[in-house]
Scaffold this motif. Structure first.
Motif, PDB file in Angstrom:
ATOM      1  N   VAL A  19       0.850  -1.199   0.000  1.00 34.95           N
ATOM      2  CA  VAL A  19       0.000   0.000   0.000  1.00 34.95           C
ATOM      3  C   VAL A  19       0.884   1.246   0.000  1.00 34.95           C
ATOM      4  O   VAL A  19       1.724   1.417   0.890  1.00 34.95           O
ATOM      5  N   GLU A  20       0.684   2.109  -0.978  1.00 35.61           N
ATOM      6  CA  GLU A  20       1.430   3.362  -1.078  1.00 35.61           C
ATOM      7  C   GLU A  20       0.469   4.466  -1.520  1.00 35.61           C
ATOM      8  O   GLU A  20       0.294   4.723  -2.698  1.00 35.61           O
ATOM      9  N   ASP A 118       1.979   7.936   4.633  1.00 38.20           N
ATOM     10  CA  ASP A 118       2.753   6.723   4.951  1.00 38.20           C
ATOM     11  C   ASP A 118       2.365   6.180   6.324  1.00 38.20           C
ATOM     12  O   ASP A 118       2.298   4.953   6.524  1.00 38.20           O
ATOM     13  N   GLU A 119       2.110   7.085   7.278  1.00 37.02           N
ATOM     14  CA  GLU A 119       1.674   6.656   8.607  1.00 37.02           C
ATOM     15  C   GLU A 119       0.303   5.996   8.542  1.00 37.02           C
ATOM     16  O   GLU A 119       0.049   4.978   9.196  1.00 37.02           O
ATOM     17  N   VAL A 124      -3.384  -0.258   7.143  1.00 37.32           N
ATOM     18  CA  VAL A 124      -4.137  -0.881   6.048  1.00 37.32           C
ATOM     19  C   VAL A 124      -3.626  -2.303   5.866  1.00 37.32           C
ATOM     20  O   VAL A 124      -2.501  -2.523   5.410  1.00 37.32           O
ATOM     21  N   THR A 125      -4.440  -3.279   6.244  1.00 34.29           N
ATOM     22  CA  THR A 125      -3.992  -4.673   6.232  1.00 34.29           C
ATOM     23  C   THR A 125      -4.892  -5.589   5.418  1.00 34.29           C
ATOM     24  O   THR A 125      -4.414  -6.511   4.759  1.00 34.29           O
ATOM     25  N   ALA A 220     -10.320   7.918   1.022  1.00 27.24           N
ATOM     26  CA  ALA A 220     -10.150   6.465   1.058  1.00 27.24           C
ATOM     27  C   ALA A 220      -9.789   5.994   2.464  1.00 27.24           C
ATOM     28  O   ALA A 220     -10.340   4.995   2.971  1.00 27.24           O
ATOM     29  N   HIS A 221      -8.890   6.716   3.123  1.00 25.51           N
ATOM     30  CA  HIS A 221      -8.490   6.327   4.484  1.00 25.51           C
ATOM     31  C   HIS A 221      -9.613   6.576   5.487  1.00 25.51           C
ATOM     32  O   HIS A 221      -9.731   5.845   6.480  1.00 25.51           O
ATOM     33  N   MET A 222     -10.444   7.575   5.232  1.00 26.42           N
ATOM     34  CA  MET A 222     -11.581   7.804   6.130  1.00 26.42           C
ATOM     35  C   MET A 222     -12.604   6.678   5.989  1.00 26.42           C
ATOM     36  O   MET A 222     -13.221   6.263   6.981  1.00 26.42           O
ATOM     37  N   ALA A 223     -12.777   6.159   4.779  1.00 26.28           N
ATOM     38  CA  ALA A 223     -13.687   5.021   4.592  1.00 26.28           C
ATOM     39  C   ALA A 223     -13.153   3.777   5.307  1.00 26.28           C
ATOM     40  O   ALA A 223     -13.927   3.017   5.917  1.00 26.28           O
ATOM     41  N   ILE A 224     -11.846   3.575   5.234  1.00 23.58           N
ATOM     42  CA  ILE A 224     -11.228   2.444   5.943  1.00 23.58           C
ATOM     43  C   ILE A 224     -11.355   2.631   7.456  1.00 23.58           C
ATOM     44  O   ILE A 224     -11.650   1.678   8.196  1.00 23.58           O
ATOM     45  N   PHE A 225     -11.168   3.855   7.913  1.00 22.79           N
ATOM     46  CA  PHE A 225     -11.280   4.164   9.335  1.00 22.79           C
ATOM     47  C   PHE A 225     -12.713   3.929   9.823  1.00 22.79           C
ATOM     48  O   PHE A 225     -12.926   3.455  10.950  1.00 22.79           O
TER      49      PHE A 225
END
Length: 408
Positions: A19-20, A118-119, A124-125, A220-225
């Motif tokens: 993931v990048e 990056d943090e 994300v797994t 995208a990260h907010m959806a994962i969160f």
């Protein structure tokens, strides 16, 4: 296949790939480097400095002056359509130069934003989460090249139509050059204007598209969160302390998301504020040109210019509205998690966290007004006020009469 080899990050990689999220702005940052506003690399120091000087002197600094000097030196030689075509681009060129300078000053915030991404990538797994990030990165790069295509089409169509009509695109002022004197000087001025406009479009793509390229991975990260919040307290094998620690990790994760937004705010607030100041005026001149003066070829160029102007604010304003909705979804997700059956300490932290999540993430334009679809519509509607004012004062008719008296 050739396009995929040249620009592989425009396409989604397999879900098993690392993931990048920073790849969502990969081509953007390469173009920012080519703008000549980054630190020169040691290996190509002089080449980079020379390129930076050539591009920025012609597009960032001289082009706005060239428009103004052109009006002063030979305003009487413009037809109404040529004048409005030049004027609409002049205002946009002045705003573009201002935005480039703002990005130049704050360019290191791009690097800091990627470090924060990056943090965020570290948590994300799951395959579905990786797939979401990969898809977002590919879409972000596609959007960047769509911006580039629209802007280049405008610059090229304007130059081509002007060449067919036998005049330079914008009739900027260049010392010593007189495009009326010979065909050589005409083509030299047309070439200089086209190079400067291509450079300005290249810069404009970077300063207009970067908010989209950086907000898409955030969403995208907010959806994962959100999915992480929904899963809180649902594992029956977890001990109360483990559930509490997961909740604390979510709070820390949310703080990282907020720090990402705080890092981008000075950049976004400055560039979008400048664009809001001119979007209505520029669109107003363009509408007048299309409705009254432009011929078929000029209308095509003007319509492509309208597309460029709308791309400068509309996509990002729409994303800001979606971002506010994402924040409310985070609050709903925490409320829907299994917190009722937990101990009092857990419940107190949840209530405090819930109050924080209910505050939407808002970007401000110049710390004056919020960036949203409503604000964008308000700024855009000013163009109709400009058009109405011109009609009521009969300015269009006066320009048409003055244009008919010009001798060539």
């Amino acid at each position: 296949m050739l396009l995929r080899r040249i620009f592989p990050n425009m396409y989604k990689v397999p879900d098993s790939a690392p993931v990048e999220s920073r790849k969502a702005s990969l081509y953007l940052l390469r173009c920012v480097f080519l703008m000549g506003i980054r630190s020169p690399p040691k290996r190509f120091f002089f080449i980079y400095v020379l390129w930076s000087c050539a591009l920025n002197l012609s597009s960032t600094f001289y082009q706005p002056i060239g428009f103004l000097a052109g009006y002063v030196s030979h305003l009487s030689q413009f037809t109404p359509s040529q004048f409005l075509t030049s004027l609409q681009v002049a205002f946009n060129a002045w705003s573009c130069s201002t935005k480039v300078i703002i990005v130049w000053i704050l360019v290191k915030r791009f690097d800091r934003a990627n470090e924060i991404l990056d943090e965020l990538d570290k948590v994300v797994t799951l395959p579905s989460e990786r797939e979401r990030v990969h898809r977002t990165a590919a879409n972000s790069n596609w959007i960047f090249f769509c911006y580039m295509g629209v802007y280049v089409v405008y610059a090229s169509s304007t130059a081509l139509i002007a060449a067919i009509m036998g005049v330079p695109s914008f009739q900027n002022y260049y010392p010593v050059l007189d495009w009326h004197a010979s065909r050589f000087q005409f083509w030299l001025q047309s070439g200089l204007e086209y190079f400067a406009m291509l450079g300005a479009c290249f810069q404009d793509v970077c300063v207009d598209c970067y908010p989209v390229n950086y907000i898409l991975p955030l969403r995208a990260h907010m959806a994962i969160f959100r999915e992480r919040l929904l899963q809180l307290g649902t594992d029956p094998d977890e001990k109360p302390q483990q559930r509490y620690e997961k909740l604390i990790d979510c709070i820390k994760h949310h703080k990282i998301l907020l720090s990402y937004c705080d890092n981008l705010r000075p950049l976004v607030g400055g560039t979008i504020f400048v664009q809001f100041l001119v979007v209505g005026l520029v669109l107003g001149f363009t509408i007048i040109n299309i409705a009254v003066f432009a011929n078929f070829g000029s209308r095509i160029a003007a319509m492509s210019f309208v597309c460029c102007i709308m791309l400068e604010t509309t996509p990002f304003c729409t994303l800001c509205n979606y971002l506010a909705d994402d924040c409310y979804r985070l609050a709903d997700a925490l409320f829907e998690s299994n917190w009722i059956e937990q101990d009092e300490r857990y419940k107190k932290i949840v209530l405090q966290f819930l109050q924080t999540l209910q505050k939407p993430i808002v970007f401000m334009a110049g710390n004056i007004f919020s960036i949203s679809v409503a604000t964008n519509l308000t700024a855009t509607k000013f163009s109709f006020s400009v058009f109405t004012l011109v009609k009521q004062m009969n300015i269009a008719e006066k320009l048409a009469k003055s244009g008919s008296n010009i001798e060539y």
